[in-house]
Design an enzyme around this catalytic site. Structure first.
Site, mmCIF file in Angstrom:
data_model
loop_
_atom_site.group_PDB
_atom_site.id
_atom_site.type_symbol
_atom_site.label_atom_id
_atom_site.label_comp_id
_atom_site.label_asym_id
_atom_site.label_seq_id
_atom_site.Cartn_x
_atom_site.Cartn_y
_atom_site.Cartn_z
ATOM 1 C CG MET A 181 -1.918 1.148 1.218
ATOM 2 S SD MET A 181 -2.537 1.560 2.855
ATOM 3 C CE MET A 181 -1.155 2.501 3.499
ATOM 4 C CB CYS A 182 1.768 3.695 -1.975
ATOM 5 S SG CYS A 182 2.816 2.296 -2.415
ATOM 6 N N GLY A 183 0.779 5.881 -0.178
ATOM 7 C CA GLY A 183 0.110 7.152 -0.334
ATOM 8 C C GLY A 183 0.732 7.825 -1.549
#
Length: 545
Positions: A1-3
């Site tokens: 997951m990332c921003g």
């Protein structure tokens, strides 16, 4: 997951990057292209250690998500996506990825000055867009000071300057048109549509059809078990907490101190669970089945965290009572497993403090009473800090499992029974099921991803695996509901039979209790409101704090 964030034809927004930092503790980087294009990524490693933004031959990728089926010659799903871009082109890559896991993708083609972006079919990863004076901002999270809107999970978009071209999912053309209104100078809807990655809903209501419960429940369990297994296998390690990082986690996520009259333990006194994975755990049938299936996948020596949130009278809330009862079932069926039931207790003072300082911006552009109740409950549950066997504990789970999707697919909400009771019959139930699964991206999943991801954790939804959804959609409605039976029996019939076969006696007969009622957050502040009303507590603010 990332921003992830992209500033296209406008100045970089450093304020948004402060929000993104919480989503990606493992790697942070930006790529600036000329004077007016900047791509930024804050990465939480789940499947591999690929850094972002990923650039190759004037194409630049930022990506928030997980693909569960891709050739292992690639070190990560991020590298797989970039590889497909050069093998097949960006549009073909989008077609191949929308049905293989949760994702939000942004690709900038520098050679033709074109920005591509899309979300998966169910919209399980957040992506917002905001028009600026000269261009656009795209980001995993926004703030309540700008006119952000969610990028709809209705197709693949190509932006050049202020002109948009959309390749819609079949049947979603109208949503694409609505998205383009007032946001872009022009919007062109391509005649080249993209087929949805799941089978359509079986709308047959012939009650004389033979029901083969044995083989159908077996296939149901097989597909759901595989969905849980592949998601668990993606997560390689827990979050690592040192004394300093615990203190930092406290500073960013635990706002109320003794000065705020909140009974919050000092973070440095907490035990760390040492679990890789956790379940958002109300004790209901959806999450308890997931917990038991996760037990079958996770090595026996590893703990599994069960995160249960309560507001007000903590141990007397419905979700706390059902969680304790369902934990007993799990302990009987898996006595060698360490089950960490982490009781997340939230006072009204701490709720108000966290909402004002942080949660409002994460929820935006969602702003109803229901968004407030569900979003706040999920934010505290995902924080994973509470009591386990009367000792303060923080979950180290990098990956959370959610039961979202089961009610939408299997007729678990009271409105499904209401559609049947109010003269609609099974046809009315089917119409409501179609509506619920069709709007799950805009009502739930983007919001939930913004809230949960704020705690450096990813969240997966095994009930929304595309193969599983296709199978459930293909089933006659009689496998899903029988509203001649009382609450706790007539909803999600096939799931209840599977739970009974697995030995989950407590949860298999529990009626649906929505998180806002089961956790008692809806009663905590003593207000009489309707869920769809605009929430006055989510007021717009002048700045990010």
């Amino acid at each position: 997951m990332c921003g992830i964030s992209c500033c296209y034809k406008c100045k970089e927004n450093t304020q948004i990057n402060k929000r993104l930092l919480n989503r990606g503790p493992d790697h942070q980087s930006s790529t600036k292209l000329g004077e007016d294009v900047t791509l930024t990524a804050y990465v939480l490693h789940i499947q591999g250690n690929c850094k972002q933004p990923l650039s190759k031959n004037h194409k630049h990728l930022i990506y928030n998500g997980q693909l569960f089926h891709y050739p292992q010659v690639y070190k990560s799903d991020t590298e797989y996506i970039m590889g497909q871009v050069f093998q097949s082109g960006i549009l073909s890559t989008a077609r191949r990825t929308i049905g293989h896991g949760p994702l939000a993708v942004v690709i900038y083609d520098e050679e033709i000055d074109c920005l591509w972006f899309w979300r998966d079919y169910f919209g399980r990863r957040s992506l917002l867009i905001c028009r600026q004076e000269t261009g656009y901002l795209l980001s995993s999270v926004g703030d309540s000071c700008k006119e952000w809107i969610e990028v709809p999970a209705c197709g693949v978009f190509c932006l050049k300057g202020q002109n948009l071209e959309c390749y819609p999912f079949s049947g979603h053309e109208e949503t694409c048109v609505k998205f383009g209104e007032n946001l872009f100078d022009s919007t062109v809807i391509s005649a080249e549509t993209i087929q949805p990655p799941v089978l359509p809903l079986n709308t047959c209501t012939d009650t004389s059809e033979f029901l083969d419960w044995e083989s159908t429940t077996s296939k149901f369990l097989e597909l759901l078990s595989e969905s849980v297994r592949v998601r668990d296998m993606c997560c390689k390690s827990p979050l690592s907490f040192t004394k300093d990082s615990l203190s930092d986690y406290s500073t960013r996520h635990c706002y109320c101190t003794s000065d705020d009259k909140c009974n919050v333990h000092e973070v440095t006194n907490w035990d760390v669970s040492n679990a890789r994975v956790a379940v958002l755990f109300s004790g209901g049938i959806d999450c308890t089945v997931l917990a038991l299936l996760l037990h079958r996948s996770v090595p026996e020596e590893e703990p599994i965290d069960l995160l249960n949130v309560s507001f007000g009278n903590y141990d007397s809330t419905p979700d706390r009572i059902s969680a304790v009862a369902s934990l007993e079932d799990l302990q009987k069926l898996a006595p060698k497993r360490t089950w960490n039931l982490i009781k997340v207790n939230v006072s009204v003072e701490e709720l108000r403090c966290a909402r004002e300082r942080h949660i409002t911006d994460l929820l935006y552009p969602h702003n109803t009473v229901l968004d407030d109740s569900i979003g706040c409950a999920l934010w505290f549950a995902a924080r994973g800090a509470g009591l386990c066997k009367d000792r303060p504990m923080i979950s180290s789970a990098r990956l959370l499992f959610s039961g979202i999707g089961a009610d939408e697919l299997l007729g678990g909400y009271s409105r499904h029974r209401g559609a049947w009771q109010n003269g609609g019959g099974l046809e009315g139930v089917l119409q409501q099921l179609q509506l619920d699964i069709g709007r799950i991206s805009e009502r739930n999943l983007g919001r939930d991803n913004r809230v949960i991801g704020d705690h450096m954790r990813d969240c997966v939804a095994p009930y929304l695996d595309e193969s599983f959804v296709s199978f459930v959609n293909s089933l006659p409605i009689q496998y899903k509901v029988d509203f001649t039976l009382p609450r706790g029996q007539g909803e999600k019939v096939i799931l209840r039979k599977v739970a009974q076969n697995l030995g989950l006696n407590s949860s298999s007969a529990l009626p649906k209790k929505a998180i806002q009622f089961g956790s008692k957050i809806a009663k905590l502040e003593g207000r009489k409101e309707k869920g769809g009303d605009v929430c006055s507590r989510l007021s717009r603010k002048d700045q990010i704090t």
